[in-house]
Design an enzyme around this catalytic site. Structure first.
Site, PDB file in Angstrom:
ATOM      1  N   ASP A  63     -28.751   0.766  -9.300  1.00  0.00           N
ATOM      2  CA  ASP A  63     -29.410  -0.536  -9.334  1.00  0.00           C
ATOM      3  C   ASP A  63     -30.726  -0.495  -8.577  1.00  0.00           C
ATOM      4  O   ASP A  63     -30.880  -1.081  -7.519  1.00  0.00           O
ATOM      5  CB  ASP A  63     -28.521  -1.653  -8.789  1.00  0.00           C
ATOM      6  CG  ASP A  63     -29.095  -3.041  -9.118  1.00  0.00           C
ATOM      7  OD1 ASP A  63     -30.147  -3.107  -9.778  1.00  0.00           O
ATOM      8  OD2 ASP A  63     -28.503  -4.033  -8.707  1.00  0.00           O
ATOM      9  N   ASP A  68     -21.426  -4.162  -5.225  1.00  0.00           N
ATOM     10  CA  ASP A  68     -21.428  -3.711  -6.619  1.00  0.00           C
ATOM     11  C   ASP A  68     -22.543  -2.715  -6.914  1.00  0.00           C
ATOM     12  O   ASP A  68     -22.612  -2.168  -8.006  1.00  0.00           O
ATOM     13  CB  ASP A  68     -21.489  -4.901  -7.594  1.00  0.00           C
ATOM     14  CG  ASP A  68     -22.772  -5.697  -7.503  1.00  0.00           C
ATOM     15  OD1 ASP A  68     -23.300  -5.830  -6.392  1.00  0.00           O
ATOM     16  OD2 ASP A  68     -23.225  -6.190  -8.548  1.00  0.00           O
ATOM     17  N   ASN A  69     -23.385  -2.427  -5.928  1.00  0.00           N
ATOM     18  CA  ASN A  69     -24.431  -1.414  -6.086  1.00  0.00           C
ATOM     19  C   ASN A  69     -24.133  -0.159  -5.275  1.00  0.00           C
ATOM     20  O   ASN A  69     -25.015   0.657  -5.056  1.00  0.00           O
ATOM     21  CB  ASN A  69     -25.792  -1.984  -5.682  1.00  0.00           C
ATOM     22  CG  ASN A  69     -26.256  -3.041  -6.643  1.00  0.00           C
ATOM     23  OD1 ASN A  69     -25.890  -3.028  -7.808  1.00  0.00           O
ATOM     24  ND2 ASN A  69     -27.038  -3.976  -6.157  1.00  0.00           N
TER      25      ASN A  69
END
Length: 116
Positions: A62, A52-53
Site C-alpha cells: 500500500d 491492513d497494510n
C-alpha cells in the site's frame, strides 16, 4: 524464551498449537523489525502503517502515501492528512509494535470477532 531453529511449519507436529503460534509471532516480529530498520536506514517513511497494510511475510505494501528523507526528521510524515503524525518517521517502530500486538491479540482469540 531462546530462539529455536527451523521453521515453525516444519516443527508444527512437535509444537502444540500455542507454541506454534508463539513461534509464528516471534518470526514475524523479527522480520518486521528488520524491515522497519531497513526503511529507517534508507530514509523511507511509510505513510499508512495501519494493520491492513502490514503482512506476515514482511513486505512493503500500500504505497499510495510514502516518502524518502535525506536526513532524519522524526516528526515528518508523507501523509498530508496525518495531522497527529501517527505514521511519522520517528514512530514507525512504535506503529510496527502496535500492529504486532494486534496480531498477537488475534492469535490469542482476543480480536474484534471475539468481542475484545
Amino acid at each position: 524464551a531462546p530462539r529455536r531453529s527451523g521453521s515453525c511449519a516444519a516443527r508444527a507436529d512437535e509444537l502444540g498449537a500455542r507454541e506454534a503460534l508463539a513461534c509464528l509471532l516471534e518470526r514475524v516480529s523479527g522480520r518486521l523489525g528488520a524491515l522497519v530498520a531497513a526503511w529507517d536506514a534508507a530514509g523511507f517513511v511509510h505513510g499508512v502503517m495501519n494493520t491492513d497494510n502490514m503482512a506476515l511475510v514482511p513486505t512493503t505494501i500500500d504505497l499510495n502515501v510514502y516518502g524518502f528523507l535525506d536526513a532524519t526528521d522524526p516528526s515528518w510524515t508523507p501523509n498530508h492528512i496525518d495531522e497527529g503524525h501517527r505514521y511519522a518517521q520517528g514512530r514507525q517502530a512504535q506503529m510496527a509494535a502496535w500492529n504486532l500486538a494486534r496480531l498477537a491479540d488475534a492469535l490469542r482469540g482476543r480480536g474484534p470477532e471475539a468481542g475484545a
